[in-house]
Design an enzyme around this catalytic site. Structure first.
Site, PDB file in Angstrom:
ATOM      1  N   ASP A 163       1.049  -1.033   0.099  1.00  0.00           N
ATOM      2  CA  ASP A 163       0.159   0.077  -0.010  1.00  0.00           C
ATOM      3  C   ASP A 163       0.733   1.140   0.007  1.00  0.00           C
ATOM      4  O   ASP A 163       0.573   2.224  -0.524  1.00  0.00           O
ATOM      5  CB  ASP A 163      -0.824  -0.007   1.258  1.00  0.00           C
ATOM      6  CG  ASP A 163      -1.538  -1.370   1.294  1.00  0.00           C
ATOM      7  OD1 ASP A 163      -2.282  -1.709   0.390  1.00  0.00           O
ATOM      8  OD2 ASP A 163      -1.446  -2.054   2.341  1.00  0.00           O
ATOM      9  N   HIS A 211      -4.476  -3.455   6.682  1.00  0.00           N
ATOM     10  CA  HIS A 211      -4.226  -3.762   5.093  1.00  0.00           C
ATOM     11  C   HIS A 211      -5.915  -4.296   4.545  1.00  0.00           C
ATOM     12  O   HIS A 211      -5.906  -5.374   4.519  1.00  0.00           O
ATOM     13  CB  HIS A 211      -3.374  -4.651   4.991  1.00  0.00           C
ATOM     14  CG  HIS A 211      -3.470  -5.092   3.459  1.00  0.00           C
ATOM     15  ND1 HIS A 211      -2.878  -4.525   2.347  1.00  0.00           N
ATOM     16  CD2 HIS A 211      -3.678  -6.377   2.932  1.00  0.00           C
ATOM     17  CE1 HIS A 211      -3.165  -4.941   1.256  1.00  0.00           C
ATOM     18  NE2 HIS A 211      -3.308  -6.182   1.535  1.00  0.00           N
TER      19      HIS A 211
HETATM   20  P1  NAI Z   1      -2.210 -18.067  -3.881  1.00  0.00           P
HETATM   21  O1  NAI Z   1      -3.587 -18.855  -3.958  1.00  0.00           O
HETATM   22  O2  NAI Z   1      -1.578 -18.321  -5.501  1.00  0.00           O
HETATM   23  O3  NAI Z   1      -1.221 -19.032  -3.163  1.00  0.00           O
HETATM   24  C1  NAI Z   1      -1.301 -19.258  -1.909  1.00  0.00           C
HETATM   25  C2  NAI Z   1      -0.694 -20.644  -1.647  1.00  0.00           C
HETATM   26  O4  NAI Z   1      -0.786 -20.667  -0.155  1.00  0.00           O
HETATM   27  C3  NAI Z   1      -1.346 -21.786  -2.311  1.00  0.00           C
HETATM   28  O5  NAI Z   1      -0.257 -22.555  -3.082  1.00  0.00           O
HETATM   29  C4  NAI Z   1      -1.925 -22.671  -0.933  1.00  0.00           C
HETATM   30  O6  NAI Z   1      -1.763 -23.979  -1.320  1.00  0.00           O
HETATM   31  C5  NAI Z   1      -1.024 -22.259   0.215  1.00  0.00           C
HETATM   32  N1  NAI Z   1      -1.505 -22.487   1.318  1.00  0.00           N
HETATM   33  C6  NAI Z   1      -2.795 -22.272   1.839  1.00  0.00           C
HETATM   34  N2  NAI Z   1      -2.786 -22.698   3.210  1.00  0.00           N
HETATM   35  C7  NAI Z   1      -1.600 -23.167   3.479  1.00  0.00           C
HETATM   36  C8  NAI Z   1      -0.975 -23.443   4.652  1.00  0.00           C
HETATM   37  N3  NAI Z   1      -1.683 -23.717   5.979  1.00  0.00           N
HETATM   38  N4  NAI Z   1       0.280 -23.556   4.762  1.00  0.00           N
HETATM   39  C9  NAI Z   1       1.313 -23.519   3.635  1.00  0.00           C
HETATM   40  N5  NAI Z   1       0.795 -23.080   2.471  1.00  0.00           N
HETATM   41  C10 NAI Z   1      -0.559 -22.615   2.322  1.00  0.00           C
HETATM   42  O7  NAI Z   1      -2.218 -16.641  -3.308  1.00  0.00           O
HETATM   43  P2  NAI Z   1      -1.240 -15.579  -3.594  1.00  0.00           P
HETATM   44  O8  NAI Z   1      -1.586 -14.572  -4.772  1.00  0.00           O
HETATM   45  O9  NAI Z   1       0.196 -15.998  -3.774  1.00  0.00           O
HETATM   46  O10 NAI Z   1      -1.490 -14.580  -2.419  1.00  0.00           O
HETATM   47  C11 NAI Z   1      -1.263 -15.092  -0.887  1.00  0.00           C
HETATM   48  C12 NAI Z   1      -1.816 -14.278  -0.131  1.00  0.00           C
HETATM   49  O11 NAI Z   1      -1.205 -12.938   0.026  1.00  0.00           O
HETATM   50  C13 NAI Z   1      -3.407 -14.082  -0.128  1.00  0.00           C
HETATM   51  O12 NAI Z   1      -3.967 -14.462   1.123  1.00  0.00           O
HETATM   52  C14 NAI Z   1      -3.483 -12.663  -0.660  1.00  0.00           C
HETATM   53  O13 NAI Z   1      -4.557 -12.266  -0.273  1.00  0.00           O
HETATM   54  C15 NAI Z   1      -2.295 -11.927   0.137  1.00  0.00           C
HETATM   55  N6  NAI Z   1      -2.045 -10.795  -0.460  1.00  0.00           N
HETATM   56  C16 NAI Z   1      -1.565  -9.875   0.396  1.00  0.00           C
HETATM   57  C17 NAI Z   1      -1.075  -8.626  -0.191  1.00  0.00           C
HETATM   58  C18 NAI Z   1      -0.512  -7.728   1.040  1.00  0.00           C
HETATM   59  O14 NAI Z   1      -0.484  -6.666   0.397  1.00  0.00           O
HETATM   60  N7  NAI Z   1      -0.580  -7.951   2.295  1.00  0.00           N
HETATM   61  C19 NAI Z   1      -0.978  -8.204  -1.397  1.00  0.00           C
HETATM   62  C20 NAI Z   1      -1.575  -9.477  -2.277  1.00  0.00           C
HETATM   63  C21 NAI Z   1      -2.151 -10.727  -1.758  1.00  0.00           C
END
Ligand code: NAI
Length: 328
Positions: free
Chosen positions: A159, A187
């Site tokens: 952000d 966030h």
């Molecule tokens: P994604 O869905 O592509 O990948 C998430 C991965 O986490 C998946 O491979 C899944 O199998 C794994 N996962 C789920 N539960 C798990 C567990 N208990 N232990 C280990 N791995 C686990 O999602 P992406 O795009 O990589 O985003 C990840 C997170 O980051 C989401 O929650 C998203 O909302 C968040 N995010 C946060 C931002 C921020 O600025 N704080 C910005 C963009 C995304």
């Protein structure tokens, strides 16, 4: 030769990590002379995909990548880690209530906090990127009684960087000339990007722009809703920029912030600026010798006060929900 630093990353087969892991392995997190071990955690069904990512890490032949550990058991994968980047989380499904989202994520971040507590290195620093990031960090922190609370942060740097980029294009100033940006609060859509202390080319940003309507109706919503705009355009949520911000936050937490500037970090509140103690809320922070401090003494005007309070109220509600659910 230096001892490798052990970096745990969760959600390692996901989108963000497809950028993040390669940036870490190339030295963007810890420096170009620091070997690194990657400790990668995934859920069981994603281990196969993770194998493919590890094959690609191998094929990049990164000089600094010493070792890669993978698995679905946090108690093993977090063993001895110095840095933990908690990216994997349960996304919000269609029609899902916020309480359900918090409960599902509590089921992830509670056990991960405990596993860090029991197995991480004494100097571990934990940064939560997975949403709802602030409250996930709160849950992990409360499940890790032996790790100082100050070692649990959540990511609002994306952000912060988005705000720098918007100010840069509004004023035609490179982001390197823009200092002291602050994201306050959660966030989420209630976050408050505050430019009243920001300097653009040495001048106060709010005075320079002098347009409260732009601030309220364009700038703040553009920053707060940028994630949705990216989903709309790309068909997928922001990933490379989220990885980059994750690197920026942890790099600065370890190596320090530049003189004359600060960064936005969601950290456990010590009561500063009226934010209830213990909430993981975004503040302006400076880092020296590996320790961050919340910048003190900033004057908060009425415009800012209302917005900070609204975002902090949302964090307090999330805390109350996870408390009722017995997650903290
Ligand atoms: P994604 O869905 O592509 O990948 C998430 C991965 O986490 C998946 O491979 C899944 O199998 C794994 N996962 C789920 N539960 C798990 C567990 N208990 N232990 C280990 N791995 C686990 O999602 P992406 O795009 O990589 O985003 C990840 C997170 O980051 C989401 O929650 C998203 O909302 C968040 N995010 C946060 C931002 C921020 O600025 N704080 C910005 C963009 C995304």
């Amino acid at each position: 030769t230096k001892t490798p630093v052990k970096v745990a990353v969760t959600g390692a087969a996901g989108q963000i990590c497809y950028s993040l892991l390669f940036r870490i392995a190339s030295g963007d997190l810890l420096g170009k002379d620091q070997p690194v071990d990657l400790h990668l955690l995934e859920i069981t069904p994603a281990l196969k995909a993770l194998e493919g990512v590890v094959m690609e890490l191998d094929d990049a032949a990164f000089p600094l990548l010493n070792n890669v550990v993978t698995g679905d058991d946090a108690n093993k994968v977090f063993d001895g880690v110095n840095v933990a980047l908690l990216v994997g989380a349960k996304p919000r499904g269609k029609g899902m209530e916020r309480g359900d989202l918090l409960r599902d994520n509590g089921g992830i971040f509670g056990p991960q906090g405990k596993a860090l507590n029991d197995h991480a290195a004494d100097d571990v620093r934990v940064l939560v990127t997975g949403n709802p990031a602030n409250t996930n960090a709160l849950i992990a922190m409360n499940n890790a009684p032996d790790i100082p609370n100050s070692r649990f942060n959540a990511l609002t740097r994306l952000d912060h960087n988005r705000a720098l980029s918007q100010l840069s294009s509004k004023t035609g100033t490179p982001t390197t000339e823009i200092k002291k940006m602050t994201i306050w609060g959660n966030h989420s859509a209630t976050q408050y990007p505050d430019i009243f202390h920001t300097e653009i080319g040495g001048k106060n940003a709010a005075d320079l722009i002098d347009d409260e309507a732009w601030l309220a109706d364009t700038f703040i919503p553009t920053v707060a809703k940028r994630g949705a705009a990216i989903i709309e355009a790309r068909g997928l949520s922001s990933a490379a920029s989220a990885a980059s911000a994750t690197i920026d936050h942890m790099r600065d937490w370890i190596a320090g912030t530049p003189e004359g500037d600060w960064v936005s970090m969601a950290v456990p509140s010590d009561g500063s600026y009226g934010v209830p103690e213990g909430l993981v809320s975004s503040f302006p922070c400076v880092v020296k010798n590996g320790e961050y401090e919340i910048v003190q003494g900033l004057e908060i005007n009425e415009f800012s006060r209302q917005r900070i309070d609204a975002s902090v109220a949302e964090l307090a509600e999330e805390r109350d929900t996870v408390q009722k659910l017995g997650l903290i």
